[in-house]
Design a protein around this motif. Structure first.
Motif, PDB file in Angstrom:
ATOM      1  N   ILE A 153      -8.111  -2.843   3.347  1.00 49.58           N
ATOM      2  CA  ILE A 153      -7.838  -1.472   3.801  1.00 49.58           C
ATOM      3  C   ILE A 153      -9.140  -0.710   3.984  1.00 49.58           C
ATOM      4  CG2 ILE A 153      -6.738   0.714   3.159  1.00 49.58           C
ATOM      5  CD1 ILE A 153      -4.558  -0.991   1.812  1.00 49.58           C
ATOM      6  N   ARG A 154     -10.097  -0.918   3.119  1.00 48.22           N
ATOM      7  CA  ARG A 154     -11.402  -0.264   3.298  1.00 48.22           C
ATOM      8  C   ARG A 154     -12.053  -0.691   4.603  1.00 48.22           C
ATOM      9  NH1 ARG A 154     -13.258  -0.719  -2.947  1.00 48.22           N
ATOM     10  NH2 ARG A 154     -12.194   1.169  -3.641  1.00 48.22           N
ATOM     11  N   ASP A 199      -7.412   0.644  -6.543  1.00 49.73           N
ATOM     12  CA  ASP A 199      -6.708  -0.557  -6.954  1.00 49.73           C
ATOM     13  C   ASP A 199      -5.936  -0.240  -8.226  1.00 49.73           C
ATOM     14  OD1 ASP A 199      -5.880  -3.135  -7.353  1.00 49.73           O
ATOM     15  OD2 ASP A 199      -7.835  -3.902  -7.954  1.00 49.73           O
ATOM     16  N   CYS A 200      -4.636  -0.177  -8.127  1.00 49.54           N
ATOM     17  CA  CYS A 200      -3.789   0.155  -9.284  1.00 49.54           C
ATOM     18  C   CYS A 200      -2.963  -1.059  -9.656  1.00 49.54           C
ATOM     19  CB  CYS A 200      -2.864   1.322  -8.958  1.00 49.54           C
ATOM     20  SG  CYS A 200      -3.718   2.856  -8.743  1.00 49.54           S
ATOM     21  N   GLU A 201      -3.623  -2.044 -10.205  1.00 47.18           N
ATOM     22  CA  GLU A 201      -2.891  -3.237 -10.625  1.00 47.18           C
ATOM     23  C   GLU A 201      -1.987  -2.865 -11.797  1.00 47.18           C
ATOM     24  OE1 GLU A 201      -5.021  -6.842 -11.186  1.00 47.18           O
ATOM     25  OE2 GLU A 201      -6.459  -6.332  -9.639  1.00 47.18           O
ATOM     26  N   PRO A 202      -0.794  -3.403 -11.795  1.00 42.91           N
ATOM     27  CA  PRO A 202       0.084  -3.108 -12.920  1.00 42.91           C
ATOM     28  C   PRO A 202      -0.491  -3.684 -14.207  1.00 42.91           C
ATOM     29  CG  PRO A 202       1.065  -4.746 -11.473  1.00 42.91           C
ATOM     30  CD  PRO A 202      -0.199  -4.270 -10.824  1.00 42.91           C
ATOM     31  N   ALA A 203      -0.247  -2.988 -15.281  1.00 45.69           N
ATOM     32  CA  ALA A 203      -0.728  -3.460 -16.576  1.00 45.69           C
ATOM     33  C   ALA A 203      -0.050  -4.787 -16.903  1.00 45.69           C
ATOM     34  CB  ALA A 203      -0.415  -2.434 -17.659  1.00 45.69           C
ATOM     35  N   CYS A 225       0.846  -1.193   0.000  1.00 44.91           N
ATOM     36  CA  CYS A 225       0.000   0.000   0.000  1.00 44.91           C
ATOM     37  C   CYS A 225       0.879   1.239   0.000  1.00 44.91           C
ATOM     38  CB  CYS A 225      -0.895  -0.026   1.233  1.00 44.91           C
ATOM     39  SG  CYS A 225      -1.915   1.425   1.424  1.00 44.91           S
ATOM     40  N   ARG A 226       0.548   2.199  -0.855  1.00 45.80           N
ATOM     41  CA  ARG A 226       1.308   3.446  -0.953  1.00 45.80           C
ATOM     42  C   ARG A 226       0.354   4.624  -0.910  1.00 45.80           C
ATOM     43  NH1 ARG A 226       5.949   2.510   0.367  1.00 45.80           N
ATOM     44  NH2 ARG A 226       6.744   4.366  -0.581  1.00 45.80           N
ATOM     45  N   VAL A 227       0.867   5.746  -0.455  1.00 44.88           N
ATOM     46  CA  VAL A 227       0.092   6.979  -0.499  1.00 44.88           C
ATOM     47  C   VAL A 227       0.161   7.503  -1.923  1.00 44.88           C
ATOM     48  CG1 VAL A 227      -0.042   9.357   0.306  1.00 44.88           C
ATOM     49  CG2 VAL A 227       0.487   7.531   1.917  1.00 44.88           C
ATOM     50  N   VAL A 281      -8.616  14.732   1.543  1.00 45.29           N
ATOM     51  CA  VAL A 281      -8.855  13.377   1.056  1.00 45.29           C
ATOM     52  C   VAL A 281      -7.518  12.691   0.830  1.00 45.29           C
ATOM     53  CG1 VAL A 281      -9.888  11.970  -0.762  1.00 45.29           C
ATOM     54  CG2 VAL A 281     -11.018  14.070  -0.032  1.00 45.29           C
ATOM     55  N   LEU A 282      -7.306  11.603   1.557  1.00 53.62           N
ATOM     56  CA  LEU A 282      -6.105  10.799   1.421  1.00 53.62           C
ATOM     57  C   LEU A 282      -6.417   9.659   0.464  1.00 53.62           C
ATOM     58  CD1 LEU A 282      -3.253   9.887   2.330  1.00 53.62           C
ATOM     59  CD2 LEU A 282      -4.381   8.639   4.168  1.00 53.62           C
ATOM     60  N   THR A 283      -5.614   9.514  -0.577  1.00 53.87           N
ATOM     61  CA  THR A 283      -5.813   8.442  -1.546  1.00 53.87           C
ATOM     62  C   THR A 283      -4.677   7.447  -1.407  1.00 53.87           C
ATOM     63  OG1 THR A 283      -6.873   9.983  -3.066  1.00 53.87           O
ATOM     64  CG2 THR A 283      -6.151   7.884  -3.977  1.00 53.87           C
ATOM     65  N   LEU A 284      -5.044   6.192  -1.145  1.00 54.09           N
ATOM     66  CA  LEU A 284      -4.080   5.105  -1.035  1.00 54.09           C
ATOM     67  C   LEU A 284      -4.228   4.198  -2.249  1.00 54.09           C
ATOM     68  CD1 LEU A 284      -4.637   4.098   2.706  1.00 54.09           C
ATOM     69  CD2 LEU A 284      -2.902   5.633   1.785  1.00 54.09           C
ATOM     70  N   SER A 285      -3.129   3.671  -2.739  1.00 49.11           N
ATOM     71  CA  SER A 285      -3.203   2.736  -3.859  1.00 49.11           C
ATOM     72  C   SER A 285      -2.625   1.398  -3.430  1.00 49.11           C
ATOM     73  CB  SER A 285      -2.447   3.279  -5.067  1.00 49.11           C
ATOM     74  OG  SER A 285      -1.072   3.334  -4.796  1.00 49.11           O
ATOM     75  N   THR A 286      -3.253   0.339  -3.919  1.00 46.28           N
ATOM     76  CA  THR A 286      -2.799  -1.010  -3.611  1.00 46.28           C
ATOM     77  C   THR A 286      -2.575  -1.772  -4.901  1.00 46.28           C
ATOM     78  OG1 THR A 286      -5.024  -1.920  -3.524  1.00 46.28           O
ATOM     79  CG2 THR A 286      -4.127  -1.064  -1.469  1.00 46.28           C
ATOM     80  N   GLY A 287      -1.974  -2.944  -4.773  1.00 42.58           N
ATOM     81  CA  GLY A 287      -1.659  -3.743  -5.939  1.00 42.58           C
ATOM     82  C   GLY A 287      -2.730  -4.715  -6.356  1.00 42.58           C
ATOM     83  N   ASN A 288      -3.686  -5.020  -5.472  1.00 46.44           N
ATOM     84  CA  ASN A 288      -4.750  -5.933  -5.873  1.00 46.44           C
ATOM     85  C   ASN A 288      -6.027  -5.654  -5.103  1.00 46.44           C
ATOM     86  OD1 ASN A 288      -4.833  -7.470  -3.425  1.00 46.44           O
ATOM     87  ND2 ASN A 288      -3.039  -8.599  -4.102  1.00 46.44           N
ATOM     88  N   SER A 289      -7.116  -6.193  -5.587  1.00 42.98           N
ATOM     89  CA  SER A 289      -8.430  -5.874  -5.036  1.00 42.98           C
ATOM     90  C   SER A 289      -8.642  -6.478  -3.651  1.00 42.98           C
ATOM     91  CB  SER A 289      -9.527  -6.329  -5.994  1.00 42.98           C
ATOM     92  OG  SER A 289      -9.396  -7.706  -6.265  1.00 42.98           O
ATOM     93  N   ALA A 290      -7.989  -7.578  -3.325  1.00 40.72           N
ATOM     94  CA  ALA A 290      -8.140  -8.158  -1.991  1.00 40.72           C
ATOM     95  C   ALA A 290      -7.603  -7.197  -0.932  1.00 40.72           C
ATOM     96  CB  ALA A 290      -7.419  -9.502  -1.916  1.00 40.72           C
TER      97      ALA A 290
END
Length: 150
Positions: free
Chosen positions: A69-70, A96-100, A46-48, A55-64
């Motif tokens: 985190i939610r 959720d920012c999964e890599p392409a 998880c990254r900021v 509003v704090l936006t966090l990004s993760t690598g997968n939906s699980a």
């Protein structure tokens, strides 16, 4: 800074815009460290991503992880509000920012099998006792060229 000439290093380092960007980068780095400390299990995933207007936006690598985190969002929000710099946080967004997916490099098609190779495959299929293996050789031989090569 003036336009039309090269800026001096003093002008660059005293620029209000550069100071603002540097302060924002320090704030995001500090926020990232605080979030990592609160999310000890998930800190590597998880990254900021942003912090704007409360509003704090966090990004993760997968939906699980996004779901986890939610689920922890309320306690994380309460913990962050205890820090003076982040007392104004009103909401946490988790994206959720999964890599392409990596594209496979395009390969040129393989050249067709020669007529002689097709003949050898058919002859080998005739000699085999295993019906499945024999059929596999025949299918492979069907890709050979019909024209004999000279």
């Amino acid at each position: 800074m003036r336009y039309g000439r090269a800026a001096s290093s003093n002008e660059i380092f005293t620029s209000p815009l550069l100071r603002q960007l540097h302060a924002q980068a320090r704030l995001l780095a500090r926020l990232d460290a605080i979030v990592a400390a609160r999310l000890t299990v998930l800190k590597n995933a998880c990254r900021v991503a942003a912090y704007k207007e409360g509003v704090l936006t966090l990004s993760t690598g997968n939906s699980a992880l996004t779901g986890q985190i939610r689920y922890m969002q309320a306690s994380l929000l309460a913990n962050l509000r205890q820090t003076p710099e982040f007392a104004e946080i009103t909401q946490i967004r988790v994206i959720d920012c999964e890599p392409a997916p990596a594209r496979k490099p395009a390969r040129p098609p393989l050249p067709p099998l020669s007529h002689s190779v097709g003949t050898l495959l058919r002859e080998t299929a005739d000699l085999l006792d295993d019906a499945e293996l024999s059929e596999a050789f025949r299918r492979l031989a069907s890709h050979a060229s019909d024209k004999p090569t000279s």
